[in-house]
Design an enzyme around this catalytic site. Structure first.
Site, short mmCIF file in Angstrom:
data_model
loop_
_atom_site.label_atom_id
_atom_site.label_comp_id
_atom_site.label_asym_id
_atom_site.label_seq_id
_atom_site.Cartn_x
_atom_site.Cartn_y
_atom_site.Cartn_z
N LYS A 40 26.71 -5.57 78.97
CA LYS A 40 26.79 -4.16 78.59
C LYS A 40 25.71 -3.83 77.55
CE LYS A 40 31.70 -3.95 79.77
NZ LYS A 40 33.10 -4.02 79.33
N ASP B 167 36.04 4.10 78.01
CA ASP B 167 36.84 3.28 78.93
C ASP B 167 37.93 4.11 79.62
OD1 ASP B 167 36.28 0.58 79.40
OD2 ASP B 167 36.94 0.00 77.39
N GLN C 188 36.68 -4.52 74.06
CA GLN C 188 36.81 -5.35 75.25
C GLN C 188 38.21 -5.95 75.35
OE1 GLN C 188 34.40 -5.59 77.58
NE2 GLN C 188 35.56 -6.99 78.87
#
Ligand code: GUN
Length: 290
Positions: free
Chosen positions: A54, A121, A98
């Site tokens: 990422k 997200d 994450q």
């Protein structure tokens, strides 16, 4: 092999090119550089690899990125403080924590603490609720958004199709079922969500025009669970004997399906593409440009 292969890498590259062009425009016309903070807690090897990818993709596309790596012993309070600081930073438009997090930290608490307008997200309850209601101001979770985009860009008809989703997770199964059943263009599917307690699983799968496997069991979907010519989307990433395999028994199913995603090189690259897209969208929304 009779199925057409869905090349996620190539489609993700198209999206990256579009995103990079938008970023250049934001920089030259609005002096705006999108910024993403990616938080990793602990040393889960898969998470370390994902976060690294990422971060690299941000650099490639011209997004300002900050990778924040905390020890596995980090407390929930410490992580909350960090999220709170990032919520107030004007140069950070997107915040990603994450998953999975260590046991002493509640993912629910952390995801709910992220400013919903920076929640790239799409895991904040407000964004989950908006997606369920069909409110287009939500952020859509990256992997399910990537699955949707793959279907659209391959010209696969979702409208009216029977989509069977294997799995009901927060990250994939639940949101992909919401996206595809929405009353909207490229959606309007009839969606069945199956899970570990579902009866007659094989029969339900065989009735799918589009089968989306997101259960986390290596090679779970066998040829006898797939109708001739069906579209098979494999969201699984499992490591078996050092090899990456999906939730679909690819070698057996490829002769039955009409379209199929490989693992790796199918859905995986799309997740990052949609994360970059969501980060740019967050920056544009912050500045009234979207
Ligand atoms: N872990 C696996 N997939 C994801 C994702 O899309 N976002 C986050 N934050 N964690 C993940």
């Amino acid at each position: 092999m009779s199925a057409q292969l869905i090349d996620g890498r190539a489609i993700a590259e198209q999206i990256h090119a579009e995103t990079a062009a938008t970023i250049q425009q934001l920089k030259t016309q609005h002096r705006l550089t999108p910024g993403l903070a990616v938080i990793l807690v602990g040393e889960n090897p898969a998470s370390v690899a994902y976060v690294g990818m990422k971060d690299k993709m941000c650099a490639r596309l011209g997004i300002h990125s900050e990778k924040i790596h905390l020890p596995a012993s980090t407390s929930q309070g410490e992580l909350l403080n960090l999220v709170n600081d990032l919520n107030f930073r004007s140069d950070i438009h997107g915040i990603l924590v994450q998953s999975p997090l260590p046991d002493q930290i509640s993912e629910d608490v952390i995801f709910a603490a992220i400013d919903p307008t920076k929640d790239v997200d799409g895991f904040h309850p407000l964004n989950v609720g908006k997606l369920a209601l069909g409110d287009p101001t939500s952020f859509v979770p990256c992997t399910p958004a990537g699955v949707h985009e793959l279907l659209i860009r391959c010209g696969i008809t979702v409208e009216g199709a029977h989509v069977v989703v294997l799995g009901r997770s927060r990250i994939v199964g639940r949101p992909v079922s919401l996206i595809l059943s929405q009353k909207a263009r490229h959606a309007n599917a009839t969606v069945t969500v199956c899970h570990s307690r579902s009866r007659n699983l094989a029969a339900i799968c065989r009735s799918a025009d589009i089968l989306i496997a997101a259960i986390g069991v290596p090679r779970f979907v066998k040829a006898d669970m797939v109708r001739d010519g069906a579209v098979v989307i494999d969201v699984g990433i499992n490591r078996v004997d050092g090899k990456l395999v999906g939730d679909v028994d690819f070698d057996a199913v490829k002769d039955k399906a009409g379209w199929i995603t490989p693992v790796p090189g199918g859905v995986g690259p799309m997740t990052i593409a949609m994360l970059m897209h969501n980060t740019v969208l967050a920056a544009k929304r912050r500045h009234g440009l979207a």
